[in-house]
Design an enzyme around this catalytic site. Structure first.
Site, PDB file in Angstrom:
ATOM      1  N   ASP A   9      -4.826   1.591  26.981  1.00 25.50           N
ATOM      2  CA  ASP A   9      -5.253   1.594  25.841  1.00 25.50           C
ATOM      3  C   ASP A   9      -4.877   2.869  25.029  1.00 25.50           C
ATOM      4  O   ASP A   9      -5.123   3.975  25.349  1.00 25.50           O
ATOM      5  CB  ASP A   9      -6.861   1.550  25.678  1.00 25.50           C
ATOM      6  CG  ASP A   9      -7.434   1.595  24.188  1.00 25.50           C
ATOM      7  OD1 ASP A   9      -6.479   1.620  23.214  1.00 25.50           O
ATOM      8  OD2 ASP A   9      -8.650   1.424  24.093  1.00 25.50           O
ATOM      9  N   ASP A  36      -3.588  -1.709  15.797  1.00 25.55           N
ATOM     10  CA  ASP A  36      -3.976  -1.342  14.408  1.00 25.55           C
ATOM     11  C   ASP A  36      -5.657  -1.242  14.252  1.00 25.55           C
ATOM     12  O   ASP A  36      -6.236  -0.312  13.746  1.00 25.55           O
ATOM     13  CB  ASP A  36      -3.712  -2.223  13.293  1.00 25.55           C
ATOM     14  CG  ASP A  36      -3.378  -1.474  11.712  1.00 25.55           C
ATOM     15  OD1 ASP A  36      -3.787  -0.276  11.789  1.00 25.55           O
ATOM     16  OD2 ASP A  36      -3.004  -2.290  10.682  1.00 25.55           O
ATOM     17  N   ASN A  95       0.604  -2.774   9.286  1.00 25.90           N
ATOM     18  CA  ASN A  95       1.048  -3.511   8.117  1.00 25.90           C
ATOM     19  C   ASN A  95       1.178  -2.924   7.095  1.00 25.90           C
ATOM     20  O   ASN A  95       0.935  -1.957   6.862  1.00 25.90           O
ATOM     21  CB  ASN A  95       0.253  -4.677   7.898  1.00 25.90           C
ATOM     22  CG  ASN A  95      -1.146  -4.583   7.552  1.00 25.90           C
ATOM     23  OD1 ASN A  95      -1.036  -4.286   6.377  1.00 25.90           O
ATOM     24  ND2 ASN A  95      -2.262  -4.687   8.234  1.00 25.90           N
TER      25      ASN A  95
END
Ligand code: AR6
Length: 173
Positions: A10, A34, A24
């Site tokens: 992670d 995100d 984005n």
């Protein structure tokens, strides 16, 4: 030999100067890496992102890491995969270049990248890894003050194998 390491896990747990976010254009959070980064960094991140005015595909912006072990987050927007005929590779290379340029500007010594565009945006992982490795290596040859340690973070099952195979094919292992 490429000074790039592939690690599994992670990215929000990585202790580096900066981790890279696959965001984005709104920079206001989303799913995938995100979402994980916003959750781990805490609500101050969203407050700062709101003031950044978004980010075009191929570009990058930097924020503090807040509650993360990483000091900074470099937010990037990769290309959406449309089959590879719409300039996706060039745009992905541009994304890595912009992230590396920000890392150099801020004199960051270690940076961890997720597989930008390889989740929700659909970019095939092996092809994206090839673009990532080539672009990071080109940056290091051409630029001064670039990070000494670059990690590509594999997350999903088998991703590390795929990425390591591409790294080996580049003659680096
Ligand atoms: N650590 C490391 N890698 C991760 C983690 C994590 N915690 N979580 C996911 N990945 P994606 P994209 C990997 O979908 O394709 C968001 O909603 C994942 O396995 O996060 O660039 C944004 O807001 C995959 O290999 O990013 C955008 O709308 C890689 O990270 C959109 O998704 C990228 O997957 C961006 O899509």
């Amino acid at each position: 030999m490429l000074p790039i390491q592939i690690v599994s896990g992670d990215i929000t747990k990585l202790t580096v100067d900066a981790i890279v976010n696959a965001a984005n254009p709104s920079l206001l959070g989303g799913g995938g890496v995100d979402g994980a980064i916003h959750r781990a960094a805490g609500p101050e991140l969203l407050a700062v992102c709101r003031r950044l005015g978004g980010c075009a595909a191929g570009d990058a912006k930097i924020t503090p890491g807040f509650n993360l072990p990483a000091s900074y987050i470099i937010h990037c927007v990769g290309p959406v995969w449309h089959g590879g005929t719409r300039g996706e590779a060039e745009l992905l290379a541009c994304t890595y270049r912009q992230a590396m340029a920000l890392a150099a500007e801020h004199r960051l010594q270690s940076v961890g990248f997720p597989a930008i565009s390889c989740g929700i945006y659909g970019y095939p992982l092996a092809q994206a890894t090839q673009v990532a490795l080539q672009t990071i290596e080109q940056c290091r040859r051409q630029g001064a003050g670039l990070p000494e340690k670059v990690f590509l973070v594999a997350f999903a099952d088998n991703d590390q194998q795929v990425m390591s195979r591409v790294l080996a094919d580049c003659g680096a292992e």
